[in-house]
Design a protein around this motif. Structure first.
Motif, PDB file in Angstrom:
ATOM      1  N   LYS A 139      -3.988   5.302  20.707  1.00 46.13           N
ATOM      2  CA  LYS A 139      -4.288   5.902  19.401  1.00 46.13           C
ATOM      3  C   LYS A 139      -5.725   5.576  18.989  1.00 46.13           C
ATOM      4  CE  LYS A 139      -3.373   7.576  15.145  1.00 46.13           C
ATOM      5  NZ  LYS A 139      -2.845   7.131  13.868  1.00 46.13           N
ATOM      6  N   GLY A 174       0.865  -1.179   0.000  1.00 46.26           N
ATOM      7  CA  GLY A 174       0.000   0.000   0.000  1.00 46.26           C
ATOM      8  C   GLY A 174       0.896   1.222   0.000  1.00 46.26           C
ATOM      9  N   GLY A 204      -0.176   4.610  -0.386  1.00 49.57           N
ATOM     10  CA  GLY A 204      -1.005   5.818  -0.353  1.00 49.57           C
ATOM     11  C   GLY A 204      -0.466   6.833   0.644  1.00 49.57           C
ATOM     12  N   GLY A 205      -1.380   7.432   1.412  1.00 48.47           N
ATOM     13  CA  GLY A 205      -0.989   8.500   2.336  1.00 48.47           C
ATOM     14  C   GLY A 205       0.192   8.085   3.198  1.00 48.47           C
ATOM     15  N   ILE A 206       0.084   6.963   3.879  1.00 49.47           N
ATOM     16  CA  ILE A 206       1.130   6.551   4.820  1.00 49.47           C
ATOM     17  C   ILE A 206       2.246   5.759   4.120  1.00 49.47           C
ATOM     18  CG2 ILE A 206       1.579   5.113   6.852  1.00 49.47           C
ATOM     19  CD1 ILE A 206       0.257   7.878   7.384  1.00 49.47           C
ATOM     20  N   ARG A 222      -1.588   0.087  -6.985  1.00 48.17           N
ATOM     21  CA  ARG A 222      -2.473  -0.415  -8.048  1.00 48.17           C
ATOM     22  C   ARG A 222      -3.140   0.767  -8.762  1.00 48.17           C
ATOM     23  NH1 ARG A 222      -6.860  -3.237  -3.939  1.00 48.17           N
ATOM     24  NH2 ARG A 222      -7.721  -1.307  -3.085  1.00 48.17           N
ATOM     25  N   VAL A 252       1.773  10.778  11.456  1.00 51.03           N
ATOM     26  CA  VAL A 252       1.905  11.453  10.153  1.00 51.03           C
ATOM     27  C   VAL A 252       0.499  11.607   9.585  1.00 51.03           C
ATOM     28  CG1 VAL A 252       2.714  11.142   7.768  1.00 51.03           C
ATOM     29  CG2 VAL A 252       4.216  10.517   9.690  1.00 51.03           C
ATOM     30  N   SER A 253       0.218  12.760   8.988  1.00 49.76           N
ATOM     31  CA  SER A 253      -1.096  12.980   8.372  1.00 49.76           C
ATOM     32  C   SER A 253      -0.882  13.273   6.892  1.00 49.76           C
ATOM     33  CB  SER A 253      -1.783  14.163   9.075  1.00 49.76           C
ATOM     34  OG  SER A 253      -3.022  14.411   8.487  1.00 49.76           O
ATOM     35  N   SER A 254      -1.306  12.342   6.035  1.00 53.01           N
ATOM     36  CA  SER A 254      -1.008  12.503   4.602  1.00 53.01           C
ATOM     37  C   SER A 254      -2.022  11.730   3.766  1.00 53.01           C
ATOM     38  CB  SER A 254       0.410  11.998   4.320  1.00 53.01           C
ATOM     39  OG  SER A 254       0.612  10.755   4.949  1.00 53.01           O
ATOM     40  N   ALA A 307       0.260  -0.785   4.877  1.00 54.12           N
ATOM     41  CA  ALA A 307      -0.355   0.547   4.991  1.00 54.12           C
ATOM     42  C   ALA A 307      -1.511   0.650   4.001  1.00 54.12           C
ATOM     43  CB  ALA A 307       0.694   1.631   4.747  1.00 54.12           C
ATOM     44  N   VAL A 308      -2.440  -0.309   4.111  1.00 52.35           N
ATOM     45  CA  VAL A 308      -3.689  -0.238   3.343  1.00 52.35           C
ATOM     46  C   VAL A 308      -4.798   0.130   4.319  1.00 52.35           C
ATOM     47  CG1 VAL A 308      -2.909  -1.946   1.657  1.00 52.35           C
ATOM     48  CG2 VAL A 308      -4.207  -2.704   3.672  1.00 52.35           C
ATOM     49  N   LYS A 309      -5.967   0.421   3.797  1.00 52.91           N
ATOM     50  CA  LYS A 309      -7.093   0.700   4.678  1.00 52.91           C
ATOM     51  C   LYS A 309      -7.576  -0.597   5.325  1.00 52.91           C
ATOM     52  CE  LYS A 309      -7.531   5.104   4.631  1.00 52.91           C
ATOM     53  NZ  LYS A 309      -7.668   5.867   3.429  1.00 52.91           N
ATOM     54  N   THR A 343       1.169   5.710  13.786  1.00 48.66           N
ATOM     55  CA  THR A 343       1.831   6.920  13.294  1.00 48.66           C
ATOM     56  C   THR A 343       0.892   8.114  13.396  1.00 48.66           C
ATOM     57  OG1 THR A 343       2.956   8.000  11.463  1.00 48.66           O
ATOM     58  CG2 THR A 343       1.247   6.444  10.849  1.00 48.66           C
ATOM     59  N   LEU A 392      -1.757   0.293  10.567  1.00 52.62           N
ATOM     60  CA  LEU A 392      -3.173   0.613  10.376  1.00 52.62           C
ATOM     61  C   LEU A 392      -3.773   1.150  11.661  1.00 52.62           C
ATOM     62  CD1 LEU A 392      -2.531  -1.313   7.964  1.00 52.62           C
ATOM     63  CD2 LEU A 392      -4.886  -2.086   8.118  1.00 52.62           C
ATOM     64  N   ASN A 393      -4.742   2.018  11.508  1.00 54.28           N
ATOM     65  CA  ASN A 393      -5.477   2.508  12.683  1.00 54.28           C
ATOM     66  C   ASN A 393      -6.362   1.393  13.235  1.00 54.28           C
ATOM     67  OD1 ASN A 393      -4.652   5.166  13.288  1.00 54.28           O
ATOM     68  ND2 ASN A 393      -5.737   5.944  11.483  1.00 54.28           N
ATOM     69  N   GLU A 396     -13.376   3.871   7.111  1.00 52.04           N
ATOM     70  CA  GLU A 396     -13.016   2.835   8.099  1.00 52.04           C
ATOM     71  C   GLU A 396     -13.907   2.873   9.343  1.00 52.04           C
ATOM     72  OE1 GLU A 396      -8.799   4.083   8.336  1.00 52.04           O
ATOM     73  OE2 GLU A 396      -8.284   2.050   7.715  1.00 52.04           O
TER      74      GLU A 396
HETATM   75  N1  LIG Z   1      -3.493   8.972   6.097  1.00 50.77           N
HETATM   76  C1  LIG Z   1      -3.209   9.266   7.356  1.00 50.77           C
HETATM   77  O1  LIG Z   1      -2.984  10.442   7.682  1.00 50.77           O
HETATM   78  C2  LIG Z   1      -3.147   8.201   8.373  1.00 50.77           C
HETATM   79  C3  LIG Z   1      -3.627   6.931   8.115  1.00 50.77           C
HETATM   80  N2  LIG Z   1      -3.479   5.953   9.067  1.00 50.77           N
HETATM   81  C4  LIG Z   1      -3.966   4.608   8.819  1.00 50.77           C
HETATM   82  O2  LIG Z   1      -3.071   3.977   7.911  1.00 50.77           O
HETATM   83  C5  LIG Z   1      -3.784   3.042   7.087  1.00 50.77           C
HETATM   84  C6  LIG Z   1      -3.523   3.417   5.634  1.00 50.77           C
HETATM   85  O3  LIG Z   1      -4.151   4.671   5.416  1.00 50.77           O
HETATM   86  P1  LIG Z   1      -3.787   5.605   4.171  1.00 50.77           P
HETATM   87  O4  LIG Z   1      -2.346   5.545   3.869  1.00 50.77           O
HETATM   88  O5  LIG Z   1      -4.414   6.912   4.466  1.00 50.77           O
HETATM   89  O6  LIG Z   1      -4.603   4.861   3.023  1.00 50.77           O
HETATM   90  P2  LIG Z   1      -4.650   5.221   1.460  1.00 50.77           P
HETATM   91  O7  LIG Z   1      -5.996   4.854   0.972  1.00 50.77           O
HETATM   92  O8  LIG Z   1      -4.143   6.598   1.225  1.00 50.77           O
HETATM   93  O9  LIG Z   1      -3.553   4.248   0.876  1.00 50.77           O
HETATM   94  C7  LIG Z   1      -3.724   2.862   0.781  1.00 50.77           C
HETATM   95  C8  LIG Z   1      -3.243   2.491  -0.608  1.00 50.77           C
HETATM   96  O10 LIG Z   1      -3.129   1.084  -0.699  1.00 50.77           O
HETATM   97  C9  LIG Z   1      -3.701   0.682  -1.943  1.00 50.77           C
HETATM   98  N3  LIG Z   1      -4.032  -0.733  -1.837  1.00 50.77           N
HETATM   99  C10 LIG Z   1      -4.948  -1.342  -1.051  1.00 50.77           C
HETATM  100  N4  LIG Z   1      -4.905  -2.678  -1.206  1.00 50.77           N
HETATM  101  C11 LIG Z   1      -3.937  -2.919  -2.123  1.00 50.77           C
HETATM  102  C12 LIG Z   1      -3.417  -4.101  -2.729  1.00 50.77           C
HETATM  103  N5  LIG Z   1      -3.892  -5.312  -2.401  1.00 50.77           N
HETATM  104  N6  LIG Z   1      -2.430  -3.994  -3.644  1.00 50.77           N
HETATM  105  C13 LIG Z   1      -1.941  -2.782  -3.973  1.00 50.77           C
HETATM  106  N7  LIG Z   1      -2.377  -1.607  -3.446  1.00 50.77           N
HETATM  107  C14 LIG Z   1      -3.366  -1.692  -2.526  1.00 50.77           C
HETATM  108  C15 LIG Z   1      -4.870   1.608  -2.131  1.00 50.77           C
HETATM  109  O11 LIG Z   1      -5.313   1.632  -3.467  1.00 50.77           O
HETATM  110  P3  LIG Z   1      -6.800   2.196  -3.827  1.00 50.77           P
HETATM  111  O12 LIG Z   1      -6.728   3.693  -3.626  1.00 50.77           O
HETATM  112  O13 LIG Z   1      -6.956   1.777  -5.241  1.00 50.77           O
HETATM  113  O14 LIG Z   1      -7.772   1.557  -2.885  1.00 50.77           O
HETATM  114  C16 LIG Z   1      -4.228   2.931  -1.703  1.00 50.77           C
HETATM  115  O15 LIG Z   1      -3.468   3.516  -2.743  1.00 50.77           O
HETATM  116  C17 LIG Z   1      -5.245   3.151   7.510  1.00 50.77           C
HETATM  117  O16 LIG Z   1      -5.573   2.171   8.457  1.00 50.77           O
HETATM  118  C18 LIG Z   1      -5.327   4.541   8.154  1.00 50.77           C
HETATM  119  O17 LIG Z   1      -6.349   4.656   9.112  1.00 50.77           O
HETATM  120  C19 LIG Z   1      -2.827   6.159  10.239  1.00 50.77           C
HETATM  121  C20 LIG Z   1      -2.324   7.412  10.526  1.00 50.77           C
HETATM  122  C21 LIG Z   1      -2.510   8.533   9.651  1.00 50.77           C
END
Ligand SMILES: NC(=O)C1=CN([C@@H]2O[C@H](COP(=O)(O)OP(=O)(O)OC[C@H]3O[C@@H](n4cnc5c(N)ncnc54)[C@H](OP(=O)(O)O)[C@@H]3O)[C@@H](O)[C@H]2O)C=CC1
Ligand SMILES: CC(C)(CO)C(=O)C(=O)O
Length: 304
Positions: free
Chosen positions: A184, A7, A9-11, A31, A127-129, A75-77, A125, A102-103, A267
């Motif tokens: 947290k 994953g 994304g943000g984190i 993806r 971090v907010s992103s 770091a997926v949802k 974490t 993950l949260n 979530e």
């Molecule tokens: N963002 C934040 O500020 C914070 C987030 N968190 C926690 O961290 C976790 C991650 O959050 P965050 O980073 O925001 O999530 P995001 O949605 O920003 O990132 C997750 C990424 O993973 C991808 N993904 C999911 N499953 C797969 C897979 N099987 N193969 C490839 N890619 C995959 C998603 O794609 P797609 O978009 O296509 O679904 C997405 O790009 C959560 O539990 C959140 O609560 C904790 C602290 C802070």
């Protein structure tokens, strides 16, 4: 040390980019359009700490292309955790550590369905992103804290050294990570519940007398649940939570509120919804978390 971000994304995108920029060997699992943008142009971070460009990254949707690594950062949802867990096998050898950021309180149990529990290291974490556009991560505020268990584990200590070379990651190892995860969970369930339900960043919520009472009530219900579950918060936790919310830039929303605004899945079932179900289990009333859970349930699956 080989690191894979499950994953990006943000984190995962933030941490992986920071690590790769410092010279670490990082592979990104992503993806869709985000993966395509990363393959074409790499990753960009826009941050109050300074923007960072990483024009070339190793990115794939197939963990088998990466093979065994030392650290997998999950770091997926939460709604994708089970599917992500089921695809981890090619990355995990007998000495690999699977770090979950993950949260909520459920990711380690979900991942333990797919990898040995002894190799899972929990963390949090602040971090907010978020992904602003494919290939672009945006950081809100300047928080850089990551806390992990696994103190005195040589693989995790080596990871800490690697993080120490990167800008924008302050990694702390603790003995009692369960307490961190629960603290947290209590803090975030209140913060995400309030910012999502009220469609507001934290500043105006704290400034409004009635809204402020609602977020305080969410916090207090979470504390009662944590105590009933055997994870009581410190005596000054309520004060600490409030002062943390006051230190966060007033325009900050939770990741769940950002997802809600973009009509993505949210979530809520693992945050206020989890407080609601634990309340039923322990006979602890959670009227505010139950209200958040039921009201946002309508949007839980998103429409984006
Ligand atoms: N963002 C934040 O500020 C914070 C987030 N968190 C926690 O961290 C976790 C991650 O959050 P965050 O980073 O925001 O999530 P995001 O949605 O920003 O990132 C997750 C990424 O993973 C991808 N993904 C999911 N499953 C797969 C897979 N099987 N193969 C490839 N890619 C995959 C998603 O794609 P797609 O978009 O296509 O679904 C997405 O790009 C959560 O539990 C959140 O609560 C904790 C602290 C802070
Ligand atoms: C740390 C915080 C509050 C960052 O915004 C978070 O965990 C989230 O938004 O999910």
């Amino acid at each position: 040390m080989r690191i894979a971000m499950m994953g990006s994304g943000g984190i995962g995108g933030y941490l992986g980019l920071r690590l790769a920029k410092s010279g670490a060997d990082v592979s990104f699992i992503a993806r869709g359009a985000h993966l395509q943008a990363m393959r074409d142009n790499g990753l960009r971070l826009e941050s109050p700490l300074g923007n960072v460009d990483l024009p070339r990254v190793t990115a794939t949707d197939d963990p088998a292309e990466i093979g065994k690594v030392d650290i997998v950062v999950v770091a997926v949802k939460l709604y994708d955790c089970e599917a992500a867990g089921s695809s981890l096998a090619p990355l995990v050898g007998t000495n690999t550590r699977v770090v979950t950021l993950l949260n909520g309180i459920d990711s380690a149990d979900i991942l333990a369905g797919f990898v040995p529990r002894a190799q899972i290291v929990c963390g949090t974490t602040y971090v907010s992103s978020y992904v602003e556009a494919p290939g672009l991560i945006k950081q809100a505020g300047a928080m850089t804290e990551v806390t992990l268990g696994g103190r005195s584990d040589p693989v995790i200590e080596a990871f800490q050294d690697t993080c120490g070379k990167a800008e924008g990651i302050d990694l702390l190892l603790v003995d009692d990570v369960d307490q961190q995860v629960w603290s947290k969970f209590v803090l975030l369930s209140a913060f995400s519940g309030a910012t999502s339900l009220m469609r507001s960043s934290i500043g105006p919520i704290l400034a409004d007398v009635e809204s402020r009472q609602f977020i305080d009530q969410l916090r207090d219900e979470g504390m009662a649940i944590a105590a009933a579950a055997g994870h009581p918060m410190a005596d000054d936790f309520a004060q600490q939570a409030t002062s943390l919310w006051q230190r966060i830039p007033g325009e900050t929303k939770s990741s769940m509120a950002n997802d809600l605004a973009r009509r993505k899945r949210i979530e809520v079932a693992w945050l206020s919804g989890r407080m609601h179900s634990l309340g039923r289990e322990f006979g602890v009333p959670t009227p505010a978390h139950t209200a958040v859970y039921r009201a946002l349930h309508l949007h839980a699956k998103g429409t984006a």
